[in-house]
Each structure stands twice: as structure tokens, then as C-alpha cells.
Design a protein around this motif. Sequence first.
Motif, PDB file in Angstrom:
ATOM      1  N   ARG A 123       0.869  -1.173   0.000  1.00 41.00           N
ATOM      2  CA  ARG A 123       0.000   0.000   0.000  1.00 41.00           C
ATOM      3  C   ARG A 123       0.912   1.231   0.000  1.00 41.00           C
ATOM      4  O   ARG A 123       1.865   1.310   0.796  1.00 41.00           O
ATOM      5  N   THR A 124       0.637   2.190  -0.873  1.00 41.95           N
ATOM      6  CA  THR A 124       1.530   3.344  -1.050  1.00 41.95           C
ATOM      7  C   THR A 124       0.967   4.573  -0.353  1.00 41.95           C
ATOM      8  O   THR A 124      -0.229   4.872  -0.450  1.00 41.95           O
ATOM      9  N   ILE A 125       1.857   5.296   0.324  1.00 37.69           N
ATOM     10  CA  ILE A 125       1.456   6.453   1.123  1.00 37.69           C
ATOM     11  C   ILE A 125       2.469   7.580   0.926  1.00 37.69           C
ATOM     12  O   ILE A 125       3.684   7.349   0.923  1.00 37.69           O
ATOM     13  N   LEU A 126       1.970   8.787   0.754  1.00 36.24           N
ATOM     14  CA  LEU A 126       2.814   9.986   0.731  1.00 36.24           C
ATOM     15  C   LEU A 126       2.378  10.892   1.871  1.00 36.24           C
ATOM     16  O   LEU A 126       1.206  11.261   1.965  1.00 36.24           O
ATOM     17  N   MET A 127       3.301  11.250   2.744  1.00 39.58           N
ATOM     18  CA  MET A 127       3.055  12.241   3.781  1.00 39.58           C
ATOM     19  C   MET A 127       3.996  13.420   3.541  1.00 39.58           C
ATOM     20  O   MET A 127       5.200  13.220   3.371  1.00 39.58           O
ATOM     21  N   ASP A 128       3.441  14.616   3.510  1.00 40.89           N
ATOM     22  CA  ASP A 128       4.242  15.807   3.231  1.00 40.89           C
ATOM     23  C   ASP A 128       4.081  16.803   4.363  1.00 40.89           C
ATOM     24  O   ASP A 128       2.991  17.364   4.571  1.00 40.89           O
ATOM     25  N   GLY A 129       5.152  17.032   5.092  1.00 41.19           N
ATOM     26  CA  GLY A 129       5.126  17.948   6.218  1.00 41.19           C
ATOM     27  C   GLY A 129       5.334  19.398   5.846  1.00 41.19           C
ATOM     28  O   GLY A 129       5.491  20.240   6.734  1.00 41.19           O
ATOM     29  N   GLN A 130       5.300  19.708   4.546  1.00 40.36           N
ATOM     30  CA  GLN A 130       5.528  21.087   4.116  1.00 40.36           C
ATOM     31  C   GLN A 130       4.311  21.721   3.462  1.00 40.36           C
ATOM     32  O   GLN A 130       4.351  22.891   3.102  1.00 40.36           O
ATOM     33  N   VAL A 131       3.244  20.956   3.251  1.00 43.58           N
ATOM     34  CA  VAL A 131       2.081  21.493   2.539  1.00 43.58           C
ATOM     35  C   VAL A 131       0.803  21.221   3.325  1.00 43.58           C
ATOM     36  O   VAL A 131       0.719  20.282   4.121  1.00 43.58           O
ATOM     37  N   HIS A 132      -0.209  22.059   3.049  1.00 41.60           N
ATOM     38  CA  HIS A 132      -1.547  21.869   3.610  1.00 41.60           C
ATOM     39  C   HIS A 132      -2.499  21.276   2.575  1.00 41.60           C
ATOM     40  O   HIS A 132      -3.568  20.797   2.934  1.00 41.60           O
ATOM     41  N   GLY A 133      -2.111  21.360   1.293  1.00 37.97           N
ATOM     42  CA  GLY A 133      -3.018  20.917   0.245  1.00 37.97           C
ATOM     43  C   GLY A 133      -2.356  19.974  -0.737  1.00 37.97           C
ATOM     44  O   GLY A 133      -1.887  18.896  -0.372  1.00 37.97           O
ATOM     45  N   ILE A 151      -0.779   6.658  -6.005  1.00 36.78           N
ATOM     46  CA  ILE A 151      -0.571   6.671  -4.553  1.00 36.78           C
ATOM     47  C   ILE A 151      -1.909   6.406  -3.873  1.00 36.78           C
ATOM     48  O   ILE A 151      -2.897   7.090  -4.118  1.00 36.78           O
ATOM     49  N   ASP A 152      -1.934   5.433  -3.000  1.00 37.46           N
ATOM     50  CA  ASP A 152      -3.180   5.071  -2.328  1.00 37.46           C
ATOM     51  C   ASP A 152      -3.649   6.135  -1.344  1.00 37.46           C
ATOM     52  O   ASP A 152      -4.846   6.357  -1.173  1.00 37.46           O
ATOM     53  N   GLU A 153      -2.708   6.786  -0.701  1.00 37.07           N
ATOM     54  CA  GLU A 153      -3.074   7.774   0.320  1.00 37.07           C
ATOM     55  C   GLU A 153      -2.080   8.929   0.305  1.00 37.07           C
ATOM     56  O   GLU A 153      -0.880   8.732   0.493  1.00 37.07           O
ATOM     57  N   VAL A 154      -2.590  10.134   0.067  1.00 33.15           N
ATOM     58  CA  VAL A 154      -1.771  11.344   0.089  1.00 33.15           C
ATOM     59  C   VAL A 154      -2.218  12.175   1.285  1.00 33.15           C
ATOM     60  O   VAL A 154      -3.386  12.553   1.384  1.00 33.15           O
ATOM     61  N   VAL A 155      -1.271  12.456   2.186  1.00 39.32           N
ATOM     62  CA  VAL A 155      -1.627  13.102   3.449  1.00 39.32           C
ATOM     63  C   VAL A 155      -0.814  14.379   3.647  1.00 39.32           C
ATOM     64  O   VAL A 155       0.384  14.312   3.938  1.00 39.32           O
ATOM     65  N   PRO A 156      -1.424  15.571   3.489  1.00 37.58           N
ATOM     66  CA  PRO A 156      -0.721  16.800   3.855  1.00 37.58           C
ATOM     67  C   PRO A 156      -0.531  16.832   5.370  1.00 37.58           C
ATOM     68  O   PRO A 156      -1.481  16.611   6.119  1.00 37.58           O
ATOM     69  N   MET A 157       0.679  17.105   5.817  1.00 40.86           N
ATOM     70  CA  MET A 157       0.974  17.001   7.247  1.00 40.86           C
ATOM     71  C   MET A 157       1.609  18.267   7.821  1.00 40.86           C
ATOM     72  O   MET A 157       2.200  18.215   8.907  1.00 40.86           O
TER      73      MET A 157
END
Length: 524
Positions: free
Chosen positions: A302-312, A326-332
Motif C-alpha cells: 500500500r503506497t502512502i505519501l506524507m508531506d510535512g511542508q504542505v496543507h493541500g 498513490i493510495d493515500e496522500v496526506v498533507p501534514m
Amino acid sequence: MINKKKPWIKARWIGVALLLFATGYLTLNYRILVVGVLYRWAADDQFNAIWNLVSYASQGLLLFLVIGSISGWAFRSVLLLVFISGTVNLVYQSILYDLINLSTFQWMLAESRQSLSALKEFYKDFIWGVTRAGIAVGLFTLTRKAIKYAVFSKMAPHPENAPILTIVVLMIFLAADPALKALGRDRGAEMNVYGMAYQTMTEEIPNRMPASVKPDFKPSANKIIWLIDESISWRYYDEMFRSEWVSRWGGIDFGEARSLGNCSAQSNAALRWGVNVSKLNASTDLRTNSTVWAYAKQAGFRTILMDGQVHGNPQNYLWPPEKRLIDEVVPMAAGLDSDLKIARRLNGLLKADGRHFAYIVLKGAHYQYFSNYPDGNLDRSLPIEEQYRKALRYSKGNFLNELLDGVNMRNVVIFYTSDHGQHLGNGVIPHCNNKPHPEELSVPLILFTDPDLRNQFQRNDGEIRSHSQIFPTTLLLMGYAAEYASREYDNPLPTTSKRIVRFGKRIFPSTNADSIEFFFDDSN
């Protein structure tokens, strides 16, 4: 009726108008003219020097005609466009001492989430660029007044009452960009940003190749995590964290490594897309490569992207076709504590069942450094290196404690690196220079895993590794054949890289005629 002033008086005001316009045009385009004309001539390229001069002179004449002939609303609109485009050009030139082009424009869009940080760090350059663009617009306004005074009386019909003329002139003005592009010539600073924006919006992104092979073996890890930090220099990581991370957490430290670029967008994109360092050439288009997401999904992750630099929306050239893999893209993005928030979320993922591949963009320690830890505004006067150390300590001091608390590392592999390093000093640009300082490319590379896998990665030869080796190493962990991974990309860790490569700002061709910008470092 037409102004009855004597011809010499009329000519005098036309001369004033031309002088005012030429001053304004040079204010916007001085560096462009120097590079395109004088430098070309000095390099014995008289053909292009002359043609560039003719091109910019024609553009200037066209803008002069626009200023003197179109109606008031259209004139104000053109001035606004000229001001914005001119400001972008002049600020870019002031900070990076180079000319903006399509590739650097697209890079600026990809780095837009750091625009506020850039404004704070280089506010003097922004003010100077805005001031110069404002002066040019003011001179163009005076140019129009001089033209009107010379040619028209209060009683005479003015082009403001001729909407058809206004529309025709504007169409010719706007059509200059595609016409010049067809001739292989660039627009001046007064309008080139809009031409580049149009090209970017209409540019077709090529289709990506699917993962062309299937895994040969069962994955040797169920959790594979890429931690891509922001602006972490090897030298300071080595000084502050390496010893503890190796001794306490069992990290396998590969020593000083080389990043794939000295800018965030290029480095992150090349990491995700993979690089065949042996076959890389000027026409290579990494946008067609199979991504790490495609290989992961093919292997049952399962593929996940978490980005701690963006809200959107994601950044770093991650367009919709790639995002759909990507299965899950999470702005962090969560302010100062973004990285700790990510660590806690990953901690839960590492304890969950199933196979997961996660690509993590950390907040890290981007300039201004004092803005990355509490009460940092009080430290504005501290030396840059001290601010940077404080930012690193706050960002990473407790990061592994939160990430690995209670985690069973069996079948877990975590890669940690940074998108690029930092060149610290007063009055220097810390990264993204066109001619990078070596420290801009110097990053940590460390791996955390269980004892059963750790023996596969031990190394003590002191050789420099590369970002480009993370991709093929991950393929091996996912169960793909070592021969395939090495042939299509680079040597997996812990061996040395076939060839250390870095990308400039032009990481993909914008048209069929363009080439990418890359450099090999054969000294290692």
C-alpha cells in the motif's frame, strides 16, 4: 484637429518619449540584453548576437506602439502585466544572478511553498526588484503622456475611442510570444513570464511506463519508509546526531552521500522517478519512468505519501498521473511540530499489519533557520550556524524517539536522507545555486532495520554513496531481481554508485528541442 505645433516641437516630444521608453526598457531588460547580445558577441557568436538584438529591438518597438495607441483600460492592463512579469525577472536575477527561463520558471512553481521563506530571507532583493519594475512602469506612463502631447490635441480623436485598433494591437502584442518561440527567440522581461506560464499550462505530460517486471521473490521487508528531510547537511548531522543514531537505534550509516540535486523539487522528483545513471543523456525524460509507487503496488504494498511542508496539493513535480498511483496522500504541515506529528503517525503505521511503502517529506530546517524552533525570532542576531544547529536540534532531537517507540523492527527498513545540504555563511545562498557549493550536495544517508537484514548493508570502505542508490535498493527489498535493479537504475547499497550524478534546474525537457541539465561527478 491635429496639433498645430511646429514640427520641431512635435519631434522634440517624440524624442522625449523614445528616451523615456528606452530607459524603462533597459531597466527591465538590461541583463537580458547583456547576456543575449554582448556576451554572444564576445563569444564570437555574431549571428545570434545580431538576431537577439533585432528580436529585442522589435519587441521594444512593439511595446512602444502599444503604449502609444491602445485605449486607457487596455494600457493599464498591459502595465500591470509588465510590472508583474518584470518583477519576477528582476527578483530572480538579483538573487541567483542568472536569467529566468521555462525550466527555472517551472522550478519556481514547484518550490512555491517556500515562497514566504524566500521573501523573508531575500526581502532586500524583492524590494529592489519591485522598485526597478515600478520605475520602468512609471517611465512607460510618462512615455504615453509624451506621445499624447506630441501627437494629439484635446479636441482630436484619440485611440481610446478606437476599440478595434486597441484589440488589433493587443492581439499582435500577445501573438509575439508564440511567433518568437517558433523562431527560436525569447521574449523580453516585460512579458516572458506569461509566455512561460502558458507553455507550462498547455504542456503535455508524457505517459509513464508501468512497472515492466514482477517481483521474483517475496519481499524481505513489509514496511519500507523513505524519510526525505529538508535542508539537512551531512556535516551537521555527523556532528550532532550520527553517533547516537548508530549506537542507540542501530542505524547503518553510509557516511557522506551525494544528493541528486541541490534544490528540493529536482532532488525529490529524481528520487521518486529513479535514474539509470549509466544511460542518462541530454534527451532523457524521467517523466516517462516507472515510479517507485508503480513498483511498490506491483509488489503488493500500500503506497502512502506524507508531506510535512504542505496543507493541500503535493509538490515537487508530483502531477495528477503520478498522484493516482498513490493510495493515500496526506498533507501534514503543522507548524514547528510537523516532523513530530509525522513521527507519531508513522509509529502507528509501523505497528500496523500489511505491507506499506511510505514516502515522507519532512519539514526539516529550511531557512530562515530561526523560524524553525520556538522563540526563534529572538535569535535573529545570532550567527547563522548557531541558528541552524538550534533548528536541527528542535527538528530531529526527539524525532527517532517518537518514530521508533515500541516498534518491532523485524521486516522494517527505513531510509533517512535529506533532499540537499546547506552552504552556511553570511550573505550566501544556502542552496539552489546554479554553481553549487559542495556542501549543497552533501547529505546524510542512514538505514534502520532489524539485525537479520542489517548484515546485508554493513560497509566500512569510506566511499561516497548517492541518492540514486536508494531506488534500486528498495526494489531488492520489494522482491525484484538484483540484476534488473542494477541494470535499470544504479548499484544497490551497500556497494558504491556506478556514477554519481546531480541534476540542475532543468530536470526534464520542456519541448522536443530542449535538453535536460545534469552533471557527473567522476571524482568518486
